[in-house]
Design a protein around this motif. Structure first.
Motif, PDB file in Angstrom:
ATOM      1  N   SER A 107      44.209  -5.725  43.884  1.00 61.88           N
ATOM      2  CA  SER A 107      44.752  -6.874  43.174  1.00 61.88           C
ATOM      3  C   SER A 107      45.228  -7.936  44.148  1.00 61.88           C
ATOM      4  O   SER A 107      45.950  -7.658  45.103  1.00 61.88           O
ATOM      5  N   THR A 108      44.788  -9.146  43.890  1.00 62.86           N
ATOM      6  CA  THR A 108      45.311 -10.330  44.564  1.00 62.86           C
ATOM      7  C   THR A 108      44.822 -11.540  43.778  1.00 62.86           C
ATOM      8  O   THR A 108      44.378 -11.412  42.634  1.00 62.86           O
ATOM      9  N   ASP A 109      44.882 -12.717  44.374  1.00 64.25           N
ATOM     10  CA  ASP A 109      44.454 -13.932  43.690  1.00 64.25           C
ATOM     11  C   ASP A 109      42.975 -13.842  43.300  1.00 64.25           C
ATOM     12  O   ASP A 109      42.138 -13.387  44.081  1.00 64.25           O
ATOM     13  N   GLN A 110      42.661 -14.326  42.101  1.00 70.00           N
ATOM     14  CA  GLN A 110      41.282 -14.234  41.622  1.00 70.00           C
ATOM     15  C   GLN A 110      40.280 -14.914  42.547  1.00 70.00           C
ATOM     16  O   GLN A 110      39.172 -14.394  42.750  1.00 70.00           O
ATOM     17  N   LEU A 111      40.608 -16.065  43.097  1.00 70.06           N
ATOM     18  CA  LEU A 111      39.659 -16.752  43.962  1.00 70.06           C
ATOM     19  C   LEU A 111      39.280 -15.894  45.164  1.00 70.06           C
ATOM     20  O   LEU A 111      38.111 -15.849  45.574  1.00 70.06           O
ATOM     21  N   ILE A 112      40.264 -15.212  45.722  1.00 66.40           N
ATOM     22  CA  ILE A 112      39.981 -14.311  46.849  1.00 66.40           C
ATOM     23  C   ILE A 112      39.053 -13.191  46.407  1.00 66.40           C
ATOM     24  O   ILE A 112      38.093 -12.830  47.109  1.00 66.40           O
ATOM     25  N   LEU A 113      39.304 -12.648  45.228  1.00 67.76           N
ATOM     26  CA  LEU A 113      38.493 -11.532  44.728  1.00 67.76           C
ATOM     27  C   LEU A 113      37.054 -11.966  44.460  1.00 67.76           C
ATOM     28  O   LEU A 113      36.114 -11.204  44.720  1.00 67.76           O
ATOM     29  N   TYR A 114      36.851 -13.174  43.945  1.00 66.88           N
ATOM     30  CA  TYR A 114      35.486 -13.660  43.735  1.00 66.88           C
ATOM     31  C   TYR A 114      34.745 -13.815  45.058  1.00 66.88           C
ATOM     32  O   TYR A 114      33.520 -13.652  45.121  1.00 66.88           O
ATOM     33  N   GLY A 115      35.475 -14.129  46.118  1.00 67.25           N
ATOM     34  CA  GLY A 115      34.857 -14.188  47.436  1.00 67.25           C
ATOM     35  C   GLY A 115      34.357 -12.831  47.888  1.00 67.25           C
ATOM     36  O   GLY A 115      33.244 -12.700  48.414  1.00 67.25           O
TER      37      GLY A 115
END
Length: 292
Positions: free
Chosen positions: A191-199
């Protein structure tokens, strides 16, 4: 007579004084702390070479101030504020969320940082193995599951709240460790910020962002610097450069190039307005109470 001479000397010195010192301008070396293990946002694929949206935004706005070759170096999330205060770096552009506590002066219990931003905004999300994506439709589906977070992040603080006590947390030093643990089956999710996860999702097809799971207050990313009297003007110059960048077409181009897997609706939510930039840039406190 001596008093008159002293006054005249002071006036003469004032007239001949050069421009106020600034960290920006042609030939200046600006040291920027960045993340090295977040594909799409801030990544170091080769030693000393950085890419990602954080990096692109920073290059663009500094370029508008005459800085053509900022010097990037890796930084851990937990060390971002301390590295600025110690002078190890001049700026931090590392998916660094703008919060009132980070903006507040040190004497008031804050971290004493100036921010320029937001240059993007995002809620928290969940990254899972692609084969397991269908299992996680709501945050409650993670009850009893082991979720990896890393130190010094908004997700670590958010998921430590009593409302999420059924979720088991596993803490690591930074993003790369959590993703490796997920790939190895040692944790159920990251879990972390969605933008980071999409990366991460774009870089590794065996991983997927859980659809429909977004939680917590929106994180507003900013470029940070230590707050000092001589640097507030630098902050304002950087703010104005960011506003010009966001007002044009370059922001959309660079976001799409660096984070192509982010859905259009999430991309539109991520895009800042000029009013939002003015509300939190170069201030001791946000101009509104919604920053968190």
């Amino acid at each position: 007579m001596l008093g008159v001479v002293a006054v005249l000397a002071t006036l003469a010195a004032g007239c001949t004084a050069g421009p106020e010192p600034t960290m920006f301008g042609e030939g200046k070396t600006v040291r920027v702390g960045a993340k090295g293990d977040q594909p799409g946002t801030s990544h170091e694929p080769h030693d000393g070479e950085f890419d990602g949206f954080d990096i692109t935004v920073t290059r663009e706005v500094l370029g508008r101030l005459g800085v053509e070759n900022p010097l990037f170096s890796g930084i851990l999330s937990k060390n971002r504020a301390a590295s600025l205060r110690k002078g190890d770096v001049d700026l931090v552009a590392a998916t660094f969320s703008i919060t009132e506590q980070r903006m507040r002066p040190v004497e008031d219990g804050g971290e004493g940082l100036d921010f320029v931003g937001p240059y993007a905004s995002t809620p928290q999300g969940i990254l899972v193995r692609a084969a397991d994506k269908g299992r996680y439709r709501n945050l409650s589906d993670l009850d009893g599951r082991l979720v990896c977070v890393w130190k010094g992040t908004t997700s670590q603080k958010e998921l430590s709240k009593p409302a999420y006590k059924q979720i088991r947390l596993h803490e690591e030093e930074d993003a790369g460790y959590c993703v490796k643990a997920l790939e190895a089956g040692e944790v159920d999710a990251v879990s972390t910020d969605q933008l980071i996860l999409y990366g991460f999702m774009a870089a590794e097809p065996t991983l997927a962002v859980a659809p429909g799971i977004a939680f917590g207050a929106s994180n507003d990313y900013g470029i940070a610097m230590a707050r000092t009297p001589e640097h507030r003007k630098d902050c304002e110059k950087l703010r104005d450069a960011l506003k010009k960048y966001v007002a044009g077409n370059e922001w959309d181009r660079d976001f799409q190039n660096n984070l192509p897997r982010v859905p259009l609706a999430a991309r539109n939510e991520a895009r800042p307005t000029l009013t939002e930039i003015d509300a939190v840039s170069c201030r001791d406190h946000p101009a509104n109470a919604s920053v968190g």
